[in-house]
Design a protein around this motif. Structure first.
Motif, short mmCIF file in Angstrom:
data_model
loop_
_atom_site.label_atom_id
_atom_site.label_comp_id
_atom_site.label_asym_id
_atom_site.label_seq_id
_atom_site.Cartn_x
_atom_site.Cartn_y
_atom_site.Cartn_z
N ASP A 60 0.82 -1.21 0.00
CA ASP A 60 0.00 0.00 0.00
C ASP A 60 0.86 1.27 0.00
O ASP A 60 0.51 2.25 -0.65
N TYR A 61 1.98 1.24 0.73
CA TYR A 61 2.79 2.46 0.81
C TYR A 61 3.43 2.81 -0.52
O TYR A 61 3.81 3.96 -0.77
N ALA A 62 3.59 1.80 -1.42
CA ALA A 62 4.30 2.01 -2.68
C ALA A 62 3.36 2.30 -3.85
O ALA A 62 3.82 2.54 -4.97
N THR A 63 2.06 2.29 -3.60
CA THR A 63 1.12 2.48 -4.70
C THR A 63 0.62 3.92 -4.76
O THR A 63 1.02 4.77 -3.96
N LYS A 64 -0.26 4.19 -5.72
CA LYS A 64 -0.85 5.51 -5.90
C LYS A 64 -2.35 5.43 -5.70
O LYS A 64 -2.91 4.36 -5.47
N THR A 65 -3.01 6.56 -5.85
CA THR A 65 -4.46 6.60 -5.74
C THR A 65 -5.10 6.48 -7.12
O THR A 65 -4.44 6.65 -8.15
N VAL A 66 -6.39 6.20 -7.13
CA VAL A 66 -7.14 6.13 -8.39
C VAL A 66 -7.07 7.48 -9.09
O VAL A 66 -6.95 7.55 -10.32
N LYS A 67 -7.10 8.57 -8.34
CA LYS A 67 -7.02 9.90 -8.94
C LYS A 67 -5.70 10.09 -9.68
O LYS A 67 -5.69 10.60 -10.82
N LEU A 106 -4.80 2.15 -5.10
CA LEU A 106 -5.03 1.20 -6.18
C LEU A 106 -5.02 -0.24 -5.69
O LEU A 106 -5.75 -1.09 -6.21
N THR A 107 -4.19 -0.53 -4.69
CA THR A 107 -4.12 -1.90 -4.18
C THR A 107 -5.38 -2.30 -3.45
O THR A 107 -5.60 -3.49 -3.18
N ARG A 108 -6.23 -1.34 -3.13
CA ARG A 108 -7.47 -1.64 -2.42
C ARG A 108 -8.69 -1.72 -3.36
O ARG A 108 -9.81 -1.90 -2.89
N ILE A 109 -8.45 -1.57 -4.64
CA ILE A 109 -9.54 -1.67 -5.62
C ILE A 109 -9.71 -3.15 -5.98
O ILE A 109 -9.03 -3.68 -6.86
N THR A 110 -10.60 -3.81 -5.29
CA THR A 110 -10.87 -5.23 -5.48
C THR A 110 -12.20 -5.41 -6.20
O THR A 110 -12.95 -4.45 -6.42
N GLN A 146 -1.30 -0.68 -13.85
CA GLN A 146 -0.52 -1.90 -13.95
C GLN A 146 0.75 -1.67 -14.77
O GLN A 146 1.83 -2.12 -14.41
N GLU A 147 0.59 -0.96 -15.90
CA GLU A 147 1.73 -0.71 -16.77
C GLU A 147 2.79 0.14 -16.08
O GLU A 147 3.98 0.04 -16.39
N ARG A 148 2.37 0.98 -15.15
CA ARG A 148 3.30 1.86 -14.43
C ARG A 148 3.84 1.21 -13.16
O ARG A 148 4.63 1.83 -12.44
N GLY A 149 3.42 -0.01 -12.88
CA GLY A 149 3.91 -0.71 -11.69
C GLY A 149 3.30 -0.23 -10.40
O GLY A 149 3.85 -0.44 -9.32
N TRP A 150 2.14 0.43 -10.48
CA TRP A 150 1.47 0.92 -9.29
C TRP A 150 0.48 -0.09 -8.73
O TRP A 150 -0.03 0.07 -7.63
N SER A 151 0.15 -1.08 -9.52
CA SER A 151 -0.80 -2.11 -9.10
C SER A 151 -0.50 -3.38 -9.87
O SER A 151 0.05 -3.33 -10.97
N ASN A 152 -0.85 -4.50 -9.28
CA ASN A 152 -0.64 -5.77 -9.99
C ASN A 152 -1.94 -6.49 -10.26
O ASN A 152 -1.95 -7.70 -10.51
N GLN A 153 -3.05 -5.75 -10.22
CA GLN A 153 -4.34 -6.37 -10.52
C GLN A 153 -5.26 -5.36 -11.20
O GLN A 153 -5.09 -4.16 -11.06
N ASN A 154 -6.22 -5.89 -11.96
CA ASN A 154 -7.26 -5.08 -12.58
C ASN A 154 -8.58 -5.72 -12.19
O ASN A 154 -9.02 -6.69 -12.80
#
Length: 420
Positions: A60-67, A106-110, A146-154
């Motif tokens: 979570d600390y390494a990711t970004k927001t949806v915005k 982004l990691t919390r978008i399930t 995902q392409e930017r490495g901010w999340s590993n799921q869609n």
């Protein structure tokens, strides 16, 4: 990697408990994450253990927001897509996605989060079609992340894959076939429109007549030049189109560049119009009085709606705000009378039905390949998916019985030799 139960008390003295996953990621950073249920904590621990070993884990600390991801997604769209498409994406982001999910990591978008988001959109008055369109934009944002490495799921794609094979009733309704008299004007309705267009004060008469008998897209009509019309050969060649910002460009696809035969009414209408047509540098067939490109909204309101309303071809429509929420008065939805067919594409649908209907029904009796070329579709599959149900099946009474008899007829020795 450890999973343990934690108990504590709030400032008010209320007892609380949760399951806590404690681990060190591939960067050597110690991370903790909390879950309400043990099964969720165990599942996260198992998947995270594998991701850390593969150096693909994103905490979570390494990711970004949806915005933040949405801003990058929109910037990329501006570099490669048309202005109106970008405008639509911007509205999806600003009006629908950010108010609900903008601050979410982004990691919390399930999948459950996306499902709840879609429910909130419906509850707020968005139509099923709008919800589906917004969901597609959210999927694009998550793909960008995902392409930017901010999340590993869609989560949107995961949800769609999980729904394969069990299409909802709503999805089936949205895939409903075009219906004559609802989506496609009938022959009698077109006759009524033409009768109104033949009046001296009819606006955009030449353009609407051409649209009815050629099936050209609105953008192609707005970009049509006199150089593209060959009266001697009775043909119109589609070479360019005008986009929403009035910029000229090639047709939507390679197949969009095509030659269309002109019906006698189109020939006579355009010949009479040529000398009266306002002149301009672009040499347009349907320009403004200054010779510039016509606005799509003006053509629809005055050219398409006015003759329909004058002919009594109307319907009641619910007034809505920009966010698609119905406007209410005294607790009731406000209604407004509009033309039965609101967009120019209805005339394109009519042209397609006119092409494929048999001559006995006032049509041209063309086959699917011919209709595809007339409409400028990129594939025959697109034509059949859209209009295949309208093609009239030819009945040949007794043909099936005769074919069966021929199949079962004993084969002679001579026939066997020829077959070999």
């Amino acid at each position: 990697m450890s999973v343990r139960k934690r108990k504590w008390k709030t400032k008010s003295g209320a007892a609380r408990e949760a399951w806590f996953v404690d681990y060190t990621d591939q960067h050597g950073v110690r991370v903790g994450k909390q879950f309400a249920k043990k099964k969720d904590a165990d599942a996260f621990a198992a998947s995270t253990h594998t991701e850390v070993r593969q150096s693909s884990h994103i905490a979570d600390y390494a990711t970004k927001t949806v915005k933040q991801a949405g801003e990058k997604w929109l910037k990329r769209a501006e570099e490669s897509l048309e202005v109106m498409t970008v405008k639509q994406y911007e509205q999806h982001l600003r009006l629908h996605i950010l108010p609900f999910l903008g601050d979410h990591k982004l990691t919390r978008i399930t999948v459950p989060v996306v499902r709840e988001f879609m429910d909130k959109l419906r509850d707020a008055g968005r139509s099923p079609a709008m919800v589906k369109s917004i969901r597609t934009s959210l999927s694009g944002i998550l793909a960008e992340a995902q392409e930017r490495g901010w999340s590993n799921q869609n989560a949107v794609r995961d949800m769609s894959q999980g729904r394969k094979g069990r299409e909802s009733k709503g999805d089936k309704r949205r895939k409903a076939k075009l219906v004559v008299g609802r989506d496609i004007p009938t022959r009698e309705e077109i006759q009524k429109v033409i009768a109104q267009l033949n009046k001296p004060d009819a606006a955009y008469r030449q353009l609407i007549i051409t649209a009815i008998f050629t099936g050209m897209r609105a953008s192609e009509l707005r970009g049509l030049r006199w150089d593209d019309i060959d009266f001697a050969r009775k043909e119109i060649t589609v070479r360019q189109r005008a986009d929403a910002t009035n910029d000229m460009g090639p047709p939507k696809s390679e197949a969009g560049q095509r030659t269309i035969e002109m019906a006698p009414m189109v020939i006579n209408t355009l010949k009479d119009w040529k000398d009266k047509c306002p002149k301009g540098e672009l040499g347009l067939v349907f320009p403004t009085q200054k010779g510039t490109v016509q606005r799509h909204e003006n053509i629809v309101r005055r050219g398409l709606w006015e003759p329909q309303i004058a002919a009594g071809l109307t319907k009641q429509k619910v007034l809505r705000t920009e966010g698609r929420v119905p406007l209410l008065k005294d607790g009731k939805e406000q209604l407004v009378t509009v033309a039965k067919y609101e967009g120019l594409h209805a005339l394109r649908h009519f042209f397609a039905s006119w092409c494929l209907n048999p001559m006995s029904l006032g049509g041209q009796g063309k086959n699917p390949m011919e209709v595809q070329k007339e409409l400028g579709h990129s594939t025959i599959a697109l034509t059949m998916d859209t209009y295949g149900h309208l093609f009239k099946k030819t009945k040949n009474d007794g043909a099936l019985a005769r074919a069966e008899a021929a199949l079962l007829k004993p084969v002679t020795a001579t026939q066997t030799q020829h077959a070999g």
